[in-house]
Design a protein around this motif. Structure first.
Motif, short mmCIF file in Angstrom:
data_model
loop_
_atom_site.label_atom_id
_atom_site.label_comp_id
_atom_site.label_asym_id
_atom_site.label_seq_id
_atom_site.Cartn_x
_atom_site.Cartn_y
_atom_site.Cartn_z
N ARG A 111 0.81 -1.21 0.00
CA ARG A 111 0.00 0.00 0.00
C ARG A 111 0.85 1.27 0.00
O ARG A 111 0.30 2.36 -0.20
CB ARG A 111 -0.93 0.00 1.21
N ASN B 50 1.06 2.85 -3.81
CA ASN B 50 0.08 3.79 -4.37
C ASN B 50 -0.45 4.72 -3.29
O ASN B 50 -1.50 5.31 -3.43
CB ASN B 50 -1.07 3.07 -5.09
N MET C 213 -1.87 4.26 -0.54
CA MET C 213 -3.17 3.98 0.07
C MET C 213 -3.08 4.03 1.59
O MET C 213 -4.09 4.15 2.27
CB MET C 213 -3.69 2.60 -0.36
N LEU D 206 -4.78 6.75 3.79
CA LEU D 206 -6.18 6.76 4.20
C LEU D 206 -6.33 6.36 5.66
O LEU D 206 -7.35 6.60 6.28
CB LEU D 206 -6.99 5.80 3.34
N GLU E 190 -5.64 6.83 9.40
CA GLU E 190 -5.26 7.96 10.23
C GLU E 190 -4.02 7.61 11.06
O GLU E 190 -3.91 6.51 11.60
CB GLU E 190 -6.42 8.32 11.16
N ALA F 151 -3.88 11.22 -6.81
CA ALA F 151 -4.83 10.61 -7.74
C ALA F 151 -4.14 10.20 -9.04
O ALA F 151 -4.37 9.11 -9.57
CB ALA F 151 -5.98 11.57 -8.02
N ARG G 190 -2.12 7.10 -8.49
CA ARG G 190 -2.91 5.87 -8.41
C ARG G 190 -3.41 5.42 -9.78
O ARG G 190 -3.78 4.27 -9.96
CB ARG G 190 -4.08 6.07 -7.45
N LEU H 275 -10.77 5.06 -4.92
CA LEU H 275 -9.55 5.86 -4.75
C LEU H 275 -8.37 5.22 -5.49
O LEU H 275 -7.54 5.90 -6.08
CB LEU H 275 -9.21 5.99 -3.26
N ALA H 276 -8.31 3.88 -5.45
CA ALA H 276 -7.20 3.19 -6.10
C ALA H 276 -7.23 3.35 -7.60
O ALA H 276 -6.24 3.11 -8.28
CB ALA H 276 -7.23 1.71 -5.73
N LEU H 277 -8.40 3.74 -8.15
CA LEU H 277 -8.48 3.95 -9.59
C LEU H 277 -8.13 5.39 -9.96
O LEU H 277 -8.28 5.80 -11.10
CB LEU H 277 -9.88 3.64 -10.09
N GLY H 278 -7.70 6.16 -8.96
CA GLY H 278 -7.29 7.52 -9.26
C GLY H 278 -8.40 8.54 -9.10
O GLY H 278 -8.28 9.66 -9.58
N ALA H 279 -9.50 8.14 -8.45
CA ALA H 279 -10.55 9.11 -8.18
C ALA H 279 -10.15 9.94 -6.96
O ALA H 279 -9.54 9.42 -6.04
CB ALA H 279 -11.88 8.41 -7.91
N THR H 280 -10.50 11.21 -6.99
CA THR H 280 -10.25 12.03 -5.80
C THR H 280 -11.31 11.70 -4.76
O THR H 280 -12.27 10.97 -5.02
CB THR H 280 -10.33 13.52 -6.14
#
Lengths: 273, 490
Positions: A70, A73, A75, A78, A80, A103, A106, B363-368
């Protein structure tokens, strides 16, 4: 839409691209910690993931292999209270540099999760999601890209007549392949697979593994797995992790037949507790 | 102790668990039954009394010592066994209020000498001054007398109905020369204008079909006409329109506001003491008495906001207020604030129930975060939002107290919606079913004559709440189908 037009927006390519042609992701002295647990989740990880090959992360539960995945990318952000130090380079660009658009990152580094998580939309809209996010709404282009992605994910023949069906009506294995199609529809460079087959039956698992084998000609694949046989079957490189540390990283054949570290040997032979 | 209990459990027969659970099953099932019975009792009370109001009641001719030599003709509205007096009493509606001291009369049951139901007794509903009961003897249409003496009651009825039809087509001046002569129970023969007749029927010689027709016509007039005679007669159409307009307007205001607030609280706000306090405050707002919202609406919306708008945009009309007076817009805004907590809480719960892996997938697809919220999270939470709206609508439809202060009227000359620009008249006062019930039932001087109307209105209000809810539930069902994550959303 070519992948470069997507990428260029925020992630400016370093002029030195190609200096290290075989490496897609390079990790340098990566540390990761969660505020909630006092101990670090990852310690001083450094490794280089070759491009267009399959790299597997194995290790006991809680060893940090998913956390590491993670990081690629971002991740982890996310969660906290998660702090990352060190560097991760994607094609010689520091993905933790302050000006990086997460974004956009990702879109270049796609991810598939442990449990199939298609959106509660139609099969078509699931695969179209990433493209629509990028502003692509032309039906002709969408149709084309979606078919390409579904064919690449070996799902086209099964869903071509039910594109409007809700994705949640597909079987678990089909859902997971749909999610892979969704990820590759935006043409990423790297595909992160977080235990992609652990929730699936043996036949679906086999199909996913075949798919990984086909996909690696186009994408750099990093897979986290609990299943050592799977790692041995699908990967070119394997990293064994334990307690947040990278114990051993090398070619899969070598690591499984002739491990350097005794910890690795204990784990792959099942002696590890 | 613990060891002995576990030993007991080990040796207990397999069915013991089921037997132990039985009292709980009984208790919970009993609670459900009790709740359903209470609801059924309320509905039955409303329905039976409404039915009595519209279904033709027999006209009774009573002779009693109390009434002198002549008897009295009317509908028995109720029977009282010793609450108002020592003896059982009958409540008789004798109508024709301009000829009697009171349109209703209490009669001691033991002093009643005779009781009969004359076949030829007419009941005439008038647009003005209520019912008249008696025997129609003559008919004059545009000054010309029509002979009725030989006709059977039903022929007379036909003649009267035809004459009424004729008269309704006449101009206002010529209408005055048309009247029917009706003999009241006290022997008095009175001439009453035909133009004033709403309906006329022979309650004691109607068959089932005729009664049903009369019933349906009455219900239709109730639903489709404006009230007459300071609301004690006629229909409730303005109140229906007012109620529905108010609730829809409220829903339009509260839905975006509540959803946005919930989105901020659950998606963007840092989880800390402040957020928790805000959340507790929102939950507590749902418990504030509605009249407090009414006072707030009057002070803030009507006087402060409305008054300011007036002084800026309608200064030439002052001191007559344009928007600085209670009206539809202020009432809808007040109701929106009143129901805001319900929508916020329901939406927040819905957002919290959207699985984490859906957000991660997006989110992992690049969406904000905003794209994820708009394209994935909110659609998945839509059924929960609608649940909140359903609760809000149910609460707003039944709420009366705040409306008294911010815009409801006992009688509003114009509907809040019309075919002329601007179609929805935000500044107008409006009628409301809930207030209508309160006003008619508790402010009217003669409750006994309007009781049926109150019950019918209450039943109608329940029906409208039900209808609005069913509409929302159907919509929610559609949405659930569209986002058919059955195991997640159901």
């Amino acid at each position: 839409m070519s992948r470069y037009s997507i990428n260029v927006r925020a992630l400016k390519r370093a002029p030195s691209r190609g200096r290290d042609p075989g490496v897609s992701l390079r990790v340098e002295d990566l540390n990761l910690s969660y505020t909630r647990s006092q101990s670090d989740a990852l310690h001083d990880i450094s490794l280089a993931i070759p491009s267009r090959q399959v790299t597997a992360f194995i290790g006991p539960s809680g060893c940090g292999k998913s956390s590491l995945l993670r990081c690629f990318n971002r991740m982890n952000e996310l969660i906290e209270g998660c702090t990352v130090t060190g560097r991760v380079w994607l094609d010689n660009e520091d993905i933790y540099a302050p000006q990086v658009d997460v974004a956009a990152l990702r879109r270049r580094v796609g991810m598939v999760f442990q449990n199939p998580n298609p959106f509660p939309k139609s099969v078509y809209e699931n695969v179209a999601f990433g493209l629509r996010i990028q502003g692509q709404n032309k039906k002709r282009i969408l149709d084309e890209e979606i078919e390409k992605a579904l064919r690449a994910a070996a799902l086209w023949d099964e869903v071509k007549d039910r594109m409007d069906a809700n994705a949640l009506t597909l079987s678990g294995g089909q859902q997971q392949r749909l999610v892979i199609a969704r990820a590759i529809a935006v043409q990423p460079e790297v595909l992160l697979l977080d235990e992609p087959a652990s929730a699936l039956d043996p036949i679906s698992t086999l199909r996913i593994e075949e798919l990984i084998y086909e996909l690696k000609t186009r994408y750099t694949i990093v897979i986290v797995t609990h299943n050592m046989q799977q790692a041995a079957r699908v990967s070119d490189m394997t990293a064994f992790m334990n307690l947040g540390r990278l114990v051993e990283f090398g070619e899969t054949d070598t690591l499984f037949t002739n491990p350097r570290e005794s910890q690795t040997e204990d784990y792959i032979t099942g002696r590890y507790g | 102790m613990a060891s002995s209990r576990s030993a007991e459990l080990k040796t207990a027969p397999l069915l013991a668990g089921a037997r132990r659970a039985e009292p709980l099953v009984w208790a919970s099932a009993g609670a459900v039954v009790l709740a359903l019975l209470l609801l059924a009792a309320v509905l039955l009370l409303l329905a039976s009394n409404s039915f009595r109001y519209f279904w033709p009641q027999p006209l009774v001719y009573l002779e009693s010592d109390q009434l002198g030599p002549s008897g009295s003709l009317g509908i028995v509205l109720g029977r009282d066994t010793g609450r108002r007096a020592q003896n059982a009493q009958l409540l008789l509606l004798r109508g024709a209020e301009e000829f009697f001291q009171s349109p209703i009369i209490w009669l001691d049951e033991d002093r009643i000498r005779s009781r009969q139901q004359p076949k030829d007794a007419f009941a005439v509903e008038r647009a003005d001054r209520g019912m008249v009961f008696g025997f129609i003897e003559a008919l004059t249409v545009i000054g010309e007398q029509r002979v009725l003496s030989n006709g059977s009651p039903s022929q007379v009825l036909n003649a009267v109905q035809n004459a009424r039809e004729e008269v309704s087509r006449l101009s206002i001046e010529t209408r005055e020369a048309s009247f029917y002569s009706i003999r009241l129970a006290n022997g008095q023969l009175v001439d009453l204008p035909l133009a004033d007749v709403v309906s006329v029927h022979l309650p004691n010689s109607m068959n089932r079909v005729e009664k049903l027709n009369h019933f349906a016509a009455g219900v239709w007039r109730f639903l489709s006409e404006a009230p007459r005679q300071t609301n004690v007669q006629g229909g409730v159409l303005p109140a229906i329109v007012g109620t529905v307009t108010l609730v829809l307007l409220m829903a339009i205001i509260v839905a975006p506001l509540g959803v946005l607030a919930a989105v901020y609280l659950s998606e963007y706000a840092q989880s800390g003491i402040l957020t928790r306090l805000v959340r507790i405050a929102v939950n507590n707002l749902a418990g504030v008495p509605s009249i407090v919202y009414g006072v707030f609406g009057l002070g803030f919306f009507v006087y402060a906001v409305g008054g300011s708008i007036d002084s800026v945009f309608f200064a030439d009309k002052l001191p007559a207020p344009t928007l600085g007076t209670p009206g539809l817009l202020w009432a809808a805004l007040t109701m929106a604030i009143l129901t805001l907590p319900v929508v916020i809480v329901a939406t927040e719960e819905g957002l919290a129930r959207v699985p984490k892996n859906l957000r991660e997938g997006s989110l992992a697809l690049g969406a904000t975060r905003a794209e994820t919220l708009w394209r994935v999270v909110l659609p998945s939470a839509a059924p929960a939002v609608l649940t909140g709206l359903i609760l809000a609508i149910a609460r707003a439809t039944g709420e009366v107290a705040p409306l008294i202060l911010v815009g409801v009227a006992k009688y509003a000359p114009g509907l809040p919606v019309s075919g002329e620009f601007p179609f929805v008249h935000f500044d107008r006062q409006f009628m409301h079913l809930g207030f209508y019930i309160y006003d008619l039932g508790f402010q009217s001087p003669q409750i006994d004559t309007v009781e049926g109307l109150v019950y019918a209105t209450a039943l109608l209000l329940v029906g409208i709440v039900l209808l609005l809810n069913v509409a929302a539930v159907v919509l929610r069902g559609r949405l659930r189908e569209a986002f058919a994550g059955e195991e997640i959303f159901r």
